[in-house]
Design an enzyme around this catalytic site. Structure first.
Site, PDB file in Angstrom:
ATOM      1  N   GLY A  28      31.278 -17.171  29.962  1.00 38.71           N
ATOM      2  CA  GLY A  28      30.597 -16.974  28.679  1.00 38.71           C
ATOM      3  C   GLY A  28      30.299 -15.521  28.401  1.00 38.71           C
ATOM      4  O   GLY A  28      30.908 -14.626  28.987  1.00 38.71           O
ATOM      5  N   HIS A  34      37.972 -11.567  26.262  1.00 38.44           N
ATOM      6  CA  HIS A  34      38.177 -13.024  26.412  1.00 38.44           C
ATOM      7  C   HIS A  34      38.995 -13.553  25.233  1.00 38.44           C
ATOM      8  O   HIS A  34      39.883 -14.389  25.404  1.00 38.44           O
ATOM      9  CB  HIS A  34      36.843 -13.767  26.403  1.00 38.44           C
ATOM     10  CG  HIS A  34      35.936 -13.449  27.558  1.00 38.44           C
ATOM     11  ND1 HIS A  34      34.740 -12.802  27.411  1.00 38.44           N
ATOM     12  CD2 HIS A  34      36.066 -13.716  28.883  1.00 38.44           C
ATOM     13  CE1 HIS A  34      34.146 -12.685  28.589  1.00 38.44           C
ATOM     14  NE2 HIS A  34      34.935 -13.223  29.503  1.00 38.44           N
ATOM     15  N   GLN A  58      29.382 -18.147  43.081  1.00 40.02           N
ATOM     16  CA  GLN A  58      30.090 -16.869  43.245  1.00 40.02           C
ATOM     17  C   GLN A  58      29.157 -15.660  43.147  1.00 40.02           C
ATOM     18  O   GLN A  58      29.603 -14.523  43.232  1.00 40.02           O
ATOM     19  CB  GLN A  58      31.238 -16.747  42.252  1.00 40.02           C
ATOM     20  CG  GLN A  58      30.857 -16.524  40.797  1.00 40.02           C
ATOM     21  CD  GLN A  58      32.067 -16.584  39.882  1.00 40.02           C
ATOM     22  OE1 GLN A  58      32.627 -17.638  39.630  1.00 40.02           O
ATOM     23  NE2 GLN A  58      32.499 -15.431  39.388  1.00 40.02           N
ATOM     24  N   GLY A 145      42.025 -11.834  33.063  1.00 37.56           N
ATOM     25  CA  GLY A 145      42.064 -10.416  32.707  1.00 37.56           C
ATOM     26  C   GLY A 145      42.304  -9.547  33.934  1.00 37.56           C
ATOM     27  O   GLY A 145      41.779  -9.824  35.014  1.00 37.56           O
ATOM     28  N   GLN A 146      43.050  -8.486  33.727  1.00 37.44           N
ATOM     29  CA  GLN A 146      43.361  -7.567  34.827  1.00 37.44           C
ATOM     30  C   GLN A 146      42.122  -6.815  35.327  1.00 37.44           C
ATOM     31  O   GLN A 146      42.117  -6.263  36.426  1.00 37.44           O
ATOM     32  CB  GLN A 146      44.418  -6.558  34.364  1.00 37.44           C
ATOM     33  CG  GLN A 146      44.999  -5.721  35.491  1.00 37.44           C
ATOM     34  CD  GLN A 146      45.502  -4.376  35.013  1.00 37.44           C
ATOM     35  OE1 GLN A 146      46.212  -4.323  34.004  1.00 37.44           O
ATOM     36  NE2 GLN A 146      45.156  -3.306  35.706  1.00 37.44           N
ATOM     37  N   ASP A 148      39.531  -7.895  36.552  1.00 41.32           N
ATOM     38  CA  ASP A 148      39.172  -8.457  37.862  1.00 41.32           C
ATOM     39  C   ASP A 148      40.448  -8.532  38.701  1.00 41.32           C
ATOM     40  O   ASP A 148      40.963  -9.629  38.978  1.00 41.32           O
ATOM     41  CB  ASP A 148      38.540  -9.831  37.674  1.00 41.32           C
ATOM     42  CG  ASP A 148      37.252  -9.742  36.888  1.00 41.32           C
ATOM     43  OD1 ASP A 148      36.311  -9.116  37.376  1.00 41.32           O
ATOM     44  OD2 ASP A 148      37.211 -10.261  35.756  1.00 41.32           O
ATOM     45  N   MET A 183      35.908  -3.607  28.574  1.00 38.90           N
ATOM     46  CA  MET A 183      35.025  -4.638  28.022  1.00 38.90           C
ATOM     47  C   MET A 183      34.593  -5.571  29.142  1.00 38.90           C
ATOM     48  O   MET A 183      35.408  -5.972  29.975  1.00 38.90           O
ATOM     49  CB  MET A 183      35.745  -5.408  26.932  1.00 38.90           C
ATOM     50  CG  MET A 183      35.930  -4.557  25.717  1.00 38.90           C
ATOM     51  SD  MET A 183      36.529  -5.500  24.343  1.00 38.90           S
ATOM     52  CE  MET A 183      36.798  -4.170  23.174  1.00 38.90           C
ATOM     53  N   SER A 184      33.311  -5.894  29.154  1.00 37.40           N
ATOM     54  CA  SER A 184      32.756  -6.742  30.204  1.00 37.40           C
ATOM     55  C   SER A 184      31.484  -7.387  29.674  1.00 37.40           C
ATOM     56  O   SER A 184      30.728  -6.749  28.916  1.00 37.40           O
ATOM     57  CB  SER A 184      32.417  -5.885  31.422  1.00 37.40           C
ATOM     58  OG  SER A 184      31.540  -6.584  32.273  1.00 37.40           O
ATOM     59  N   ARG A 186      28.962  -7.854  31.313  1.00 30.99           N
ATOM     60  CA  ARG A 186      27.839  -7.111  31.890  1.00 30.99           C
ATOM     61  C   ARG A 186      27.449  -5.894  31.053  1.00 30.99           C
ATOM     62  O   ARG A 186      26.341  -5.374  31.191  1.00 30.99           O
ATOM     63  CB  ARG A 186      28.176  -6.645  33.305  1.00 30.99           C
ATOM     64  CG  ARG A 186      28.180  -7.781  34.300  1.00 30.99           C
ATOM     65  CD  ARG A 186      28.669  -7.305  35.647  1.00 30.99           C
ATOM     66  NE  ARG A 186      29.057  -8.429  36.471  1.00 30.99           N
ATOM     67  CZ  ARG A 186      28.242  -9.104  37.267  1.00 30.99           C
ATOM     68  NH1 ARG A 186      26.993  -8.743  37.375  1.00 30.99           N
ATOM     69  NH2 ARG A 186      28.687 -10.120  37.968  1.00 30.99           N
TER      70      ARG A 186
HETATM   71  O1  PAF Z   1      36.132 -14.051  35.857  1.00 36.83           O
HETATM   72  C1  PAF Z   1      35.237 -14.897  35.646  1.00 36.83           C
HETATM   73  O2  PAF Z   1      34.592 -14.915  34.585  1.00 36.83           O
HETATM   74  C2  PAF Z   1      34.925 -15.912  36.725  1.00 36.83           C
HETATM   75  O3  PAF Z   1      35.028 -15.358  37.981  1.00 36.83           O
HETATM   76  C3  PAF Z   1      35.754 -17.211  36.614  1.00 36.83           C
HETATM   77  C4  PAF Z   1      37.229 -16.959  36.836  1.00 36.83           C
HETATM   78  C5  PAF Z   1      35.520 -17.839  35.234  1.00 36.83           C
HETATM   79  C6  PAF Z   1      35.274 -18.208  37.682  1.00 36.83           C
HETATM   80  O4  PAF Z   1      33.926 -18.520  37.535  1.00 36.83           O
END
Ligand code: PAF
Length: 282
Positions: A28, A34, A58, A145-146, A148, A183-184, A186
């Protein structure tokens, strides 16, 4: 857009449709990055499914989980505008039923370095949730997305090991603000001043790209750490130049190899990551 909160209902719905499915998993706080994944999936597939779930397993830091931005109403508006077909919006009980045994994923070296080293358990949590989501959605294509970069490698391994490579992973280039800031979600937590200073990450990645051919990697990394601290970053987890194919650290430039530079650093109490492929494309 259909909004589904139950996994069984979603699986039944997709089974009935019997069409090509593209999947964009998210936590989200959606931004243009996104939405570019949604757009790509829409071009490639008959049905696009997006999921929003802030996955507790996570987050190795509870405070980070609690502070993670949650903007569900706004996200739904954006997804409707982007013409997304289905939103999967489960709650924690739906994804993590009580007493469920915890599956362990073999990630080896991939979870010992960089994000794996600084966020212990993070990639096990990512694999747990993505494994569950892929089993429910059963997409033909998965969009990530790249930004990550290491997560993309981890999920590629998850697909190979647990889905016999049957899902195509589509890695999409990082979208950036005009300043260069990646873009993030966070970024929402950055003050105006910190947001301006945060551009130093992308500038550093470009600086690395300009110098890798003629400078020993260790000394380049050290210079960048110092300059990030001078630019206003509070703490640097890592500045690393690695082999783009396996994330092994390298010492010197070799034109036969492909490199990626990766940075994780804190500004204003917010941890940002970014990366740049130095002599190759996604
Ligand atoms: O990149 C993210 O937003 C999360 O790590 C993902 C892939 C949705 C898993 O929770």
């Amino acid at each position: 857009m259909i909004i589904c909160t139950k996994k069984k209902k979603l699986a039944d719905l997709l089974f009935k449709k019997n069409a090509s499915v593209g999947f964009v998993p998210t936590m989200g706080a959606l931004h243009e990055g996104h939405l570019s994944l949604i757009e790509k999936s829409k071009q490639d597939n008959a049905i696009t499914v997006c999921s929003i779930f802030v996955n507790p397993t996570q987050f190795n830091d509870k405070a980070d989980f609690e502070k993670y931005p949650r903007t569900t109403e706004q996200d739904i508006l954006l997804l409707n505008k982007a013409d997304c077909d289905i939103l999967f919006l489960p709650d924690a009980e739906e994804m993590y039923p009580a007493h469920e045994p915890v599956k362990v994923y073999e990630l080896n070296y991939l979870e010992q370095v960089l994000e794996g080293k600084y966020r212990p358990g993070h990639f096990q949590g990512v694999c747990r949730i993505v494994d569950k989501l892929l089993q429910i959605v059963q997409p033909g294509k998965l969009y990530l997305g790249q930004k990550d970069y290491q997560q993309c490698m981890v999920i590629k391994k998850l697909i190979q090991d647990h889905f016999s490579g049957s899902i195509e992973l589509v890695i999409c280039t990082t979208l950036r603000e005009p300043s260069g800031l990646a873009m993030s979600s966070r970024n929402m937590r950055l003050s105006k001043d910190a947001r301006q200073k945060a551009v130093a990450i992308f500038n550093s990645l470009q600086q690395i790209q300009n110098h890798i051919q003629h400078t020993a990697f260790a000394s380049l990394e050290e210079t960048i750490v110092k300059s990030l601290l001078q630019s206003g970053f509070d703490k640097i987890d890592y500045v690393v130049i690695a082999n783009a194919e396996n994330l092994r650290e390298e010492l010197h430039f070799n034109p036969q190899k492909k490199y990626v530079a990766l940075i994780a650093a804190f500004i204003n109490g917010v941890r940002l990551i970014d990366n740049l492929l130095l002599n190759t494309e996604v």
